[in-house]
Motif scaffolding. Sequence first.
Motif, PDB file in Angstrom:
ATOM      1  N   VAL A 196      -3.370  78.298  40.531  1.00  0.00           N
ATOM      2  CA  VAL A 196      -3.721  76.913  40.172  1.00  0.00           C
ATOM      3  C   VAL A 196      -3.333  75.967  41.298  1.00  0.00           C
ATOM      4  O   VAL A 196      -4.097  75.074  41.669  1.00  0.00           O
ATOM      5  CB  VAL A 196      -3.032  76.503  38.854  1.00  0.00           C
ATOM      6  N   GLU A 197      -2.147  76.164  41.858  1.00  0.00           N
ATOM      7  CA  GLU A 197      -1.709  75.340  42.984  1.00  0.00           C
ATOM      8  C   GLU A 197      -2.685  75.454  44.155  1.00  0.00           C
ATOM      9  O   GLU A 197      -3.035  74.462  44.796  1.00  0.00           O
ATOM     10  CB  GLU A 197      -0.305  75.762  43.443  1.00  0.00           C
ATOM     11  N   GLN A 198      -3.151  76.673  44.405  1.00  0.00           N
ATOM     12  CA  GLN A 198      -4.074  76.879  45.508  1.00  0.00           C
ATOM     13  C   GLN A 198      -5.397  76.182  45.258  1.00  0.00           C
ATOM     14  O   GLN A 198      -5.987  75.583  46.166  1.00  0.00           O
ATOM     15  CB  GLN A 198      -4.316  78.377  45.734  1.00  0.00           C
ATOM     16  N   THR A 199      -5.874  76.246  44.014  1.00  0.00           N
ATOM     17  CA  THR A 199      -7.133  75.569  43.663  1.00  0.00           C
ATOM     18  C   THR A 199      -7.018  74.073  43.858  1.00  0.00           C
ATOM     19  O   THR A 199      -7.903  73.429  44.433  1.00  0.00           O
ATOM     20  CB  THR A 199      -7.514  75.871  42.195  1.00  0.00           C
ATOM     21  N   TRP A 240      -8.914  71.566  46.901  1.00  0.00           N
ATOM     22  CA  TRP A 240      -9.666  70.333  46.644  1.00  0.00           C
ATOM     23  C   TRP A 240      -8.845  69.087  46.980  1.00  0.00           C
ATOM     24  O   TRP A 240      -9.189  67.972  46.600  1.00  0.00           O
ATOM     25  CB  TRP A 240     -10.125  70.303  45.193  1.00  0.00           C
ATOM     26  N   ARG A 241      -7.718  69.310  47.668  1.00  0.00           N
ATOM     27  CA  ARG A 241      -6.866  68.209  48.145  1.00  0.00           C
ATOM     28  C   ARG A 241      -6.450  67.290  46.994  1.00  0.00           C
ATOM     29  O   ARG A 241      -6.463  66.064  47.108  1.00  0.00           O
ATOM     30  CB  ARG A 241      -7.595  67.421  49.236  1.00  0.00           C
ATOM     31  N   MET A 242      -6.053  67.901  45.892  1.00  0.00           N
ATOM     32  CA  MET A 242      -5.649  67.161  44.696  1.00  0.00           C
ATOM     33  C   MET A 242      -4.127  67.268  44.517  1.00  0.00           C
ATOM     34  O   MET A 242      -3.514  68.230  44.923  1.00  0.00           O
ATOM     35  CB  MET A 242      -6.353  67.725  43.464  1.00  0.00           C
ATOM     36  N   LYS A 294     -17.767  75.094  51.210  1.00  0.00           N
ATOM     37  CA  LYS A 294     -18.447  76.135  50.440  1.00  0.00           C
ATOM     38  C   LYS A 294     -17.503  77.256  49.997  1.00  0.00           C
ATOM     39  O   LYS A 294     -17.860  78.068  49.146  1.00  0.00           O
ATOM     40  CB  LYS A 294     -19.600  76.711  51.249  1.00  0.00           C
ATOM     41  N   TYR A 295     -16.291  77.305  50.567  1.00  0.00           N
ATOM     42  CA  TYR A 295     -15.341  78.349  50.198  1.00  0.00           C
ATOM     43  C   TYR A 295     -14.228  77.838  49.269  1.00  0.00           C
ATOM     44  O   TYR A 295     -13.289  78.561  48.982  1.00  0.00           O
ATOM     45  CB  TYR A 295     -14.711  78.961  51.446  1.00  0.00           C
ATOM     46  N   ARG A 296     -14.361  76.626  48.833  1.00  0.00           N
ATOM     47  CA  ARG A 296     -13.310  76.067  47.990  1.00  0.00           C
ATOM     48  C   ARG A 296     -13.405  76.508  46.537  1.00  0.00           C
ATOM     49  O   ARG A 296     -12.474  76.355  45.768  1.00  0.00           O
ATOM     50  CB  ARG A 296     -13.350  74.528  48.037  1.00  0.00           C
ATOM     51  N   GLY A 297     -14.552  77.034  46.151  1.00  0.00           N
ATOM     52  CA  GLY A 297     -14.737  77.416  44.757  1.00  0.00           C
ATOM     53  C   GLY A 297     -15.099  76.219  43.910  1.00  0.00           C
ATOM     54  O   GLY A 297     -15.361  75.125  44.408  1.00  0.00           O
ATOM     55  N   ARG A 298     -15.114  76.430  42.608  1.00  0.00           N
ATOM     56  CA  ARG A 298     -15.485  75.359  41.679  1.00  0.00           C
ATOM     57  C   ARG A 298     -14.369  74.326  41.584  1.00  0.00           C
ATOM     58  O   ARG A 298     -13.193  74.671  41.497  1.00  0.00           O
ATOM     59  CB  ARG A 298     -15.763  75.948  40.304  1.00  0.00           C
ATOM     60  N   LYS A 299     -14.751  73.063  41.591  1.00  0.00           N
ATOM     61  CA  LYS A 299     -13.758  71.999  41.473  1.00  0.00           C
ATOM     62  C   LYS A 299     -13.096  72.062  40.101  1.00  0.00           C
ATOM     63  O   LYS A 299     -13.784  72.204  39.084  1.00  0.00           O
ATOM     64  CB  LYS A 299     -14.414  70.623  41.663  1.00  0.00           C
ATOM     65  N   PRO A 300     -11.772  72.002  40.044  1.00  0.00           N
ATOM     66  CA  PRO A 300     -11.080  72.122  38.753  1.00  0.00           C
ATOM     67  C   PRO A 300     -11.411  70.980  37.803  1.00  0.00           C
ATOM     68  O   PRO A 300     -11.674  69.855  38.238  1.00  0.00           O
ATOM     69  CB  PRO A 300      -9.598  72.113  39.143  1.00  0.00           C
ATOM     70  N   THR A 301     -11.407  71.285  36.517  1.00  0.00           N
ATOM     71  CA  THR A 301     -11.687  70.283  35.482  1.00  0.00           C
ATOM     72  C   THR A 301     -10.429  69.537  35.063  1.00  0.00           C
ATOM     73  O   THR A 301     -10.484  68.675  34.193  1.00  0.00           O
ATOM     74  CB  THR A 301     -12.306  70.958  34.246  1.00  0.00           C
ATOM     75  N   PHE A 302      -9.310  69.870  35.675  1.00  0.00           N
ATOM     76  CA  PHE A 302      -8.031  69.235  35.365  1.00  0.00           C
ATOM     77  C   PHE A 302      -7.474  68.582  36.617  1.00  0.00           C
ATOM     78  O   PHE A 302      -7.913  68.880  37.732  1.00  0.00           O
ATOM     79  CB  PHE A 302      -7.032  70.265  34.822  1.00  0.00           C
ATOM     80  N   THR A 303      -6.534  67.683  36.428  1.00  0.00           N
ATOM     81  CA  THR A 303      -5.911  66.991  37.553  1.00  0.00           C
ATOM     82  C   THR A 303      -4.525  67.564  37.820  1.00  0.00           C
ATOM     83  O   THR A 303      -3.984  68.333  37.020  1.00  0.00           O
ATOM     84  CB  THR A 303      -5.773  65.493  37.260  1.00  0.00           C
ATOM     85  N   ARG A 304      -3.950  67.170  38.937  1.00  0.00           N
ATOM     86  CA  ARG A 304      -2.580  67.613  39.218  1.00  0.00           C
ATOM     87  C   ARG A 304      -1.612  67.051  38.177  1.00  0.00           C
ATOM     88  O   ARG A 304      -0.636  67.714  37.810  1.00  0.00           O
ATOM     89  CB  ARG A 304      -2.147  67.187  40.627  1.00  0.00           C
ATOM     90  N   ASN A 305      -1.891  65.870  37.668  1.00  0.00           N
ATOM     91  CA  ASN A 305      -1.032  65.314  36.635  1.00  0.00           C
ATOM     92  C   ASN A 305      -1.091  66.173  35.375  1.00  0.00           C
ATOM     93  O   ASN A 305      -0.078  66.381  34.701  1.00  0.00           O
ATOM     94  CB  ASN A 305      -1.453  63.877  36.313  1.00  0.00           C
ATOM     95  N   ASP A 306      -2.296  66.675  35.038  1.00  0.00           N
ATOM     96  CA  ASP A 306      -2.424  67.597  33.905  1.00  0.00           C
ATOM     97  C   ASP A 306      -1.542  68.824  34.122  1.00  0.00           C
ATOM     98  O   ASP A 306      -0.850  69.285  33.213  1.00  0.00           O
ATOM     99  CB  ASP A 306      -3.876  68.059  33.736  1.00  0.00           C
ATOM    100  N   TYR A 307      -1.591  69.344  35.335  1.00  0.00           N
ATOM    101  CA  TYR A 307      -0.831  70.548  35.654  1.00  0.00           C
ATOM    102  C   TYR A 307       0.678  70.324  35.522  1.00  0.00           C
ATOM    103  O   TYR A 307       1.386  71.146  34.926  1.00  0.00           O
ATOM    104  CB  TYR A 307      -1.173  71.001  37.079  1.00  0.00           C
ATOM    105  N   THR A 308       1.179  69.204  36.033  1.00  0.00           N
ATOM    106  CA  THR A 308       2.613  68.938  35.943  1.00  0.00           C
ATOM    107  C   THR A 308       3.036  68.705  34.495  1.00  0.00           C
ATOM    108  O   THR A 308       4.134  69.092  34.092  1.00  0.00           O
ATOM    109  CB  THR A 308       3.015  67.727  36.810  1.00  0.00           C
TER     110      THR A 308
END
Length: 213
Positions: free
Chosen positions: A204-207, A211-213, A154-168
Motif C-alpha cells: 500500500v505504501e508503494q502504491t 502516485w506521489r500521495m 504507465k508503470y504506476r498501476g491503477r490509482k488508489p481509491t483511498f488517500t494517505r489520510n485513509d491509510y493512516t
Amino acid sequence: MSKNVLYMRVSTVDQNIRHQRQSAEAKGYRFNEEDVIADEGVSGVSTLLRERPGGRRLFDILREGDTLVVRHTDRLGRNYEDITETIREFMKKGVIIKTTIGDLTFDGATKDPMQKAFRDGMIGFMAASAQSQVESTKEAQKAGIEAAKAIPDKYRGRKPTFTRNDYTTVQAMLATGNGASAIAKATGLQRQTVIRMRDNPANVEQTLANWRM
C-alpha cells in the motif's frame, strides 16, 4: 438547552467530508443544521483550531452541557499542544467531547482519580499519535516521491481509491484493536481495501508513493 455540535475537517479536496457526518448519525447523534461545522481544505498541522473559520465558531457556540462530536481527535488537529489544550479548554467549559471512531469520551466532570488519570493519559496518547502519524507520513511521502520520479506513468498501476489520510486512519484503528469490518463501516472504505492495508502495508505504501500521495 444542551446540544450536539458536529465538527468535521478535511485537508484536501479528494477527501470526503460528508462521510464524517454519516458516521456520526449512524452512531445515533442528531444535529441541528446550524450546529454542523466544517473546515474544508484546511491542514490540521499548520493551522491551529482557533485559526480556522469553523474552529473559531466552535469556541463561540459551545457551552456547558454541550457535546462536541468529531470523527477522531485528529480532526481537531495534528499538533500535540493544540489538541491537548483544545480538549482541556472545552472540558473546563463543561463541554463533553466524543469521537465516532473508537467511541472515546472526554468529560471534564469526571471526579474519580483513576478515571481522570485514564482520561488525561488518553488525551496525551491520542494527541501524540496524531502528531507522530504526521511525521512518519512526511518521511514516507518524501522517500516515496523521490522513488516515484523514476517510474513512468504507465508503470504506476491503477490509482488508489483511498488517500494517505485513509491509510493512516486505518492503521491507527488497527493499532487499537478494531477489526476490518468495523473499520470499513467507520471509514467508508471497502472491507477488502482495509484487509489489504492490514496484510500488505508495504504494498500500500508503494502504491501511494507511486502516485506521489
